[in-house]
Design a protein around this motif. Sequence first.
Motif, mmCIF file in Angstrom:
data_model
loop_
_atom_site.group_PDB
_atom_site.id
_atom_site.type_symbol
_atom_site.label_atom_id
_atom_site.label_comp_id
_atom_site.label_asym_id
_atom_site.label_seq_id
_atom_site.Cartn_x
_atom_site.Cartn_y
_atom_site.Cartn_z
ATOM 1 N N GLU A 176 39.640 -3.798 -23.840
ATOM 2 C CA GLU A 176 40.216 -2.508 -24.240
ATOM 3 C C GLU A 176 39.349 -1.348 -23.767
ATOM 4 O O GLU A 176 39.100 -0.377 -24.484
ATOM 5 N N GLU A 177 38.892 -1.468 -22.538
ATOM 6 C CA GLU A 177 38.101 -0.423 -21.888
ATOM 7 C C GLU A 177 38.936 0.187 -20.762
ATOM 8 O O GLU A 177 39.778 -0.480 -20.157
ATOM 9 N N GLN A 178 38.689 1.463 -20.469
ATOM 10 C CA GLN A 178 39.385 2.138 -19.381
ATOM 11 C C GLN A 178 38.785 1.722 -18.047
ATOM 12 O O GLN A 178 37.594 1.886 -17.815
ATOM 13 N N PHE A 179 39.616 1.173 -17.155
ATOM 14 C CA PHE A 179 39.108 0.709 -15.868
ATOM 15 C C PHE A 179 38.867 1.863 -14.912
ATOM 16 O O PHE A 179 39.608 2.843 -14.896
ATOM 17 N N ALA A 180 37.822 1.744 -14.110
ATOM 18 C CA ALA A 180 37.530 2.683 -13.028
ATOM 19 C C ALA A 180 37.092 1.864 -11.822
ATOM 20 O O ALA A 180 36.487 0.797 -11.970
ATOM 21 N N PRO A 181 37.396 2.320 -10.602
ATOM 22 C CA PRO A 181 37.049 1.552 -9.405
ATOM 23 C C PRO A 181 35.545 1.286 -9.298
ATOM 24 O O PRO A 181 34.718 2.150 -9.587
ATOM 25 N N VAL A 182 35.227 0.071 -8.877
ATOM 26 C CA VAL A 182 33.840 -0.348 -8.682
ATOM 27 C C VAL A 182 33.757 -1.064 -7.335
ATOM 28 O O VAL A 182 34.627 -1.876 -7.014
ATOM 29 N N ARG A 183 32.740 -0.767 -6.573
ATOM 30 C CA ARG A 183 32.517 -1.464 -5.310
ATOM 31 C C ARG A 183 31.410 -2.492 -5.496
ATOM 32 O O ARG A 183 30.439 -2.248 -6.214
ATOM 33 N N ALA A 184 31.573 -3.634 -4.882
ATOM 34 C CA ALA A 184 30.531 -4.673 -4.900
ATOM 35 C C ALA A 184 30.031 -4.882 -3.473
ATOM 36 O O ALA A 184 30.826 -5.028 -2.542
ATOM 37 N N GLU A 185 28.725 -4.871 -3.312
ATOM 38 C CA GLU A 185 28.074 -5.147 -2.029
ATOM 39 C C GLU A 185 27.109 -6.302 -2.263
ATOM 40 O O GLU A 185 26.029 -6.121 -2.805
ATOM 41 N N LEU A 186 27.533 -7.487 -1.863
ATOM 42 C CA LEU A 186 26.838 -8.709 -2.251
ATOM 43 C C LEU A 186 26.305 -9.443 -1.030
ATOM 44 O O LEU A 186 26.991 -9.547 -0.010
ATOM 45 N N THR A 187 25.111 -9.971 -1.170
ATOM 46 C CA THR A 187 24.492 -10.716 -0.078
ATOM 47 C C THR A 187 24.727 -12.205 -0.290
ATOM 48 O O THR A 187 24.310 -12.771 -1.303
ATOM 49 N N GLY A 188 25.426 -12.827 0.656
ATOM 50 C CA GLY A 188 25.708 -14.252 0.567
ATOM 51 C C GLY A 188 24.485 -15.090 0.888
ATOM 52 O O GLY A 188 23.461 -14.574 1.368
ATOM 53 N N PRO A 189 24.574 -16.394 0.626
ATOM 54 C CA PRO A 189 23.423 -17.281 0.868
ATOM 55 C C PRO A 189 23.022 -17.362 2.334
ATOM 56 O O PRO A 189 21.891 -17.748 2.641
ATOM 57 N N ASP A 190 23.931 -16.990 3.235
ATOM 58 C CA ASP A 190 23.611 -17.006 4.666
ATOM 59 C C ASP A 190 23.120 -15.652 5.168
ATOM 60 O O ASP A 190 22.886 -15.469 6.362
ATOM 61 N N GLY A 191 22.971 -14.683 4.257
ATOM 62 C CA GLY A 191 22.465 -13.362 4.616
ATOM 63 C C GLY A 191 23.548 -12.348 4.932
ATOM 64 O O GLY A 191 23.251 -11.157 5.074
ATOM 65 N N ASP A 192 24.797 -12.777 5.066
ATOM 66 C CA ASP A 192 25.893 -11.839 5.312
ATOM 67 C C ASP A 192 26.149 -10.990 4.070
ATOM 68 O O ASP A 192 25.942 -11.450 2.933
ATOM 69 N N VAL A 193 26.591 -9.767 4.283
ATOM 70 C CA VAL A 193 26.931 -8.886 3.168
ATOM 71 C C VAL A 193 28.443 -8.872 2.985
ATOM 72 O O VAL A 193 29.191 -8.639 3.940
ATOM 73 N N TRP A 194 28.875 -9.154 1.774
ATOM 74 C CA TRP A 194 30.299 -9.178 1.440
ATOM 75 C C TRP A 194 30.610 -7.919 0.633
ATOM 76 O O TRP A 194 29.947 -7.638 -0.373
ATOM 77 N N ARG A 195 31.622 -7.193 1.040
ATOM 78 C CA ARG A 195 31.978 -5.934 0.383
ATOM 79 C C ARG A 195 33.377 -6.029 -0.218
ATOM 80 O O ARG A 195 34.319 -6.454 0.441
ATOM 81 N N TYR A 196 33.479 -5.606 -1.454
ATOM 82 C CA TYR A 196 34.754 -5.603 -2.166
ATOM 83 C C TYR A 196 34.916 -4.251 -2.852
ATOM 84 O O TYR A 196 33.971 -3.735 -3.436
ATOM 85 N N GLY A 197 36.118 -3.699 -2.795
ATOM 86 C CA GLY A 197 36.377 -2.438 -3.472
ATOM 87 C C GLY A 197 36.350 -1.246 -2.539
ATOM 88 O O GLY A 197 35.912 -1.338 -1.390
ATOM 89 N N PRO A 198 36.811 -0.100 -3.035
ATOM 90 C CA PRO A 198 36.922 1.102 -2.198
ATOM 91 C C PRO A 198 35.562 1.661 -1.777
ATOM 92 O O PRO A 198 34.612 1.668 -2.559
ATOM 93 N N ASP A 199 35.498 2.144 -0.548
ATOM 94 C CA ASP A 199 34.252 2.703 -0.021
ATOM 95 C C ASP A 199 33.801 3.937 -0.779
ATOM 96 O O ASP A 199 32.602 4.234 -0.823
ATOM 97 N N ASP A 200 34.751 4.662 -1.360
ATOM 98 C CA ASP A 200 34.391 5.907 -2.039
ATOM 99 C C ASP A 200 34.192 5.745 -3.544
ATOM 100 O O ASP A 200 34.102 6.746 -4.268
ATOM 101 N N ALA A 201 34.116 4.509 -4.028
ATOM 102 C CA ALA A 201 33.901 4.291 -5.464
ATOM 103 C C ALA A 201 32.557 4.859 -5.888
ATOM 104 O O ALA A 201 31.538 4.679 -5.207
#
Length: 246
Positions: A176-201
């Motif tokens: 019961e919380e108000q949602f707001a956009p969040v971006r995730a920038e995650l480093t995978g085990p192979d060193g690649d960066v995985w990005r999820y969500g809007p760039d302007d969050a």
Amino acid sequence: MEIFDDLEAEYERLDGIFAGLSEADWNHPSDAAGWTNVDVVLHLAQSEETVAATVTGGPVMPNRLAGDRGPTSVDDAMAMWVDAERAGPDVVYPRWQAARRRSVEVLRAADPDRRTPWASAPLRPAALATTRLAEHWAHALDITVPLGIPYPDTARLRHIAWLGHRTLPYAFALAEEQFAPVRAELTGPDGDVWRYGPDDAESVISGPAGAFCRVGARRLTPEESGLTATGPHSTTALRLLRNYAA
């Protein structure tokens, strides 16, 4: 599709671990509260049977388990089912093997655009397969960590990270919380960066993908994760993050 190949690869990795468990290992307490390792695998077998039954229109959980009142949550329902069908590894392990093969077969053959009723919302086969990967990975930790068996992170975590981020609106609504956009920038085990969500969050969560997935599986607290949360809503998002339905 790639998710089905990755799901099958995760099953194969788990199968190799299960094949090497001793009787004492099977009966060892898992990190899933109240369940031994064989109970965890029984739960996974039941879940895979549910996938096949749901997609093909067959019967799912036996009606007798509901008793005079239905289960109050997904966790409640799963606990009741395990209690009703508890058995030894000689029964449970082959049951899981058959169920996991059948679930992949059914998911691969299903109409990719047809949604199937699931725990919190109807899902397409690819999304349903992603939930299966997330659940097996989390429960694999419940088994391997107490036994001291290595279970290193792989690039398959990108599916689970996507799931956790994709379902943030559900997690906010559940709390019961108000949602707001969040971006995730995650480093995978192979060193690649995985990005999820809007760039302007305004809010960003960054750090190891494995930590992000463990927080979403409730196997690690946000405070212990080493993840960085910046912006007005990232701390709340990290607190509510979940890879599974309530």
